[in-house]
Design a protein around this motif. Structure first.
Motif: not given
Ligand code: ATP
Length: 351
Positions: A102-104, A132-133, A243-244, A266-267
């Protein structure tokens, strides 16, 4: 994880320059920690694999990653022969969703004055981490089309925001601001235009902010954040967003410190198998020429090391990349004359 245990990494070089830069990251990680620290399993998933087998990944592969590895390292996915990017979506979005990454996290640091397209910004002036979500928003995959291919065609994409999903990414951003002394969190949204989904973001952000009274919290419209990233990026510490919007703002921020050849990402799901990939794509225009900048991949390797508990080794890679940039040992995109592997060797020489 104990730094003495072997870290098992699923290595997907992918398409285009992906395999070229991935091998340099492997070199740097091995030089920083010793070759015995890792087991890299090179996996063949890419456009060729998809075109030959009709599958992006074998059945159950994402669940196997969860079981058999500590981390996944991905070079890049994207190939003109797969115009709908099906395999890239299946692998990357599949991993983000199925492994609940859930973390970018996308750090943006100015390492050398000359790399900044803005006037008067010095090394260290710009030091931002973008959160980023990564599992909701417009990427959740909910929608459909009606009357496709006709004049009456309709396409709908739903934007998803859940309290749980928003709260966990906002909390991760505040935790970073607290533990790394950044002191500031800015939330970028469009709650003026998207009152339901981004109204939830706003309410959750304000509620979480009360738990971090020492952190300065601000809410701004994403278009204003884009403007301010160009006008004065030094004002930002941590940026958290959906996200976007995060996809767009992180590319913009990366450009301000030297371009996507330098941007790691990192994701992450803390404590779980996570996926590490440079921000850039497969760059078909420079594939096979030996000029792809491997530093984004190498810095991504440092993020992987942090995730598996090798903070000191990660720091040494960051410092080696700093040294390489300071001495101008770079690929042509950063003004140098070195090849991809020569830059990798230069990084290793400082390790
Ligand atoms: P994809 O569809 O896979 O995202 P793309 O070409 O749309 O591919 P990128 O691969 O990110 O997007 O490339 C955008 C531009 O940046 C291209 O001109 C490419 O050559 C350049 N580029 C990307 N990565 C690097 C790199 N590591 N080193 C040097 N230039 C790069």
């Amino acid at each position: 994880m104990d730094a003495s245990t072997v870290t098992r990494v699923a290595l997907i070089g992918g398409d285009g320059i992906g395999p070229e830069v991935t091998e340099e990251a492997v070199k740097a990680m091995s030089a920083a920690c010793g070759g015995d620290a890792f087991r890299f399993d090179r996996l063949p998933y890419c456009a060729d694999f998809y075109l030959e087998t009709g599958k992006s990944l074998p059945e159950g592969e994402l669940l196997r990653f969860k079981r058999d590895y500590d981390a996944i390292f991905l070079g890049a996915l994207g190939d003109p022969r797969v115009p709908d990017m099906r395999h890239a979506r299946d692998i990357l979005l599949g991993a983000r969703m199925k492994l609940d990454l859930y973390i970018n996290k996308r750090p943006v640091r100015l390492l050398k004055e000359e790399l900044c397209p803005l006037k008067g910004r010095r090394r260290g002036d710009i030091d931002i981490v973008l959160y980023r979500e990564n599992t909701e928003g417009a990427y959740a995959g909910i929608g459909g089309t009606l009357h496709e291919g006709t004049d009456d065609e309709i396409a709908v994409t739903e934007m998803v925001a859940t309290r749980r999903g928003v709260e966990r990414i906002v909390r991760a951003a505040f935790e970073d601001a607290r533990s790394n002394g950044r002191g500031r969190v800015c939330m970028a949204s469009k709650y003026n235009a998207i009152p339901h989904a981004h109204g939830l973001w706003s309410r959750v952000f304000r509620a979480v902010a009360t738990e971090y009274p020492e952190i300065t919290s601000t809410e701004r419209f994403a278009d204003v954040v884009a403007m301010e990233l160009v006008r004065d990026p030094t004002q930002f510490g941590v940026i958290v967003t959906s996200n976007l919007l995060g996809d767009i703002l992180s590319d913009l921020a990366a450009q301000v410190v030297g371009g996507i050849g330098l941007a790691p990402s990192a994701n992450v799901h803390p404590g779980k198998v996570s996926l590490f990939e440079p921000v850039h794509g497969s760059a078909p225009d420079i594939t096979g020429k030996g000029i792809a900048n491997p530093l984004a991949a190498i810095l991504t390797g440092a993020m992987l090391l942090r995730h598996v508990g090798r903070q000191a080794d990660a720091k040494r890679i960051d410092a080696a990349v700093d040294a390489v940039i300071a001495s101008g040992q770079t690929t042509p995109d950063l003004g140098g004359t070195l090849t991809t592997s020569a830059v990798g060797d230069a990084v290793c020489s400082y390790l």
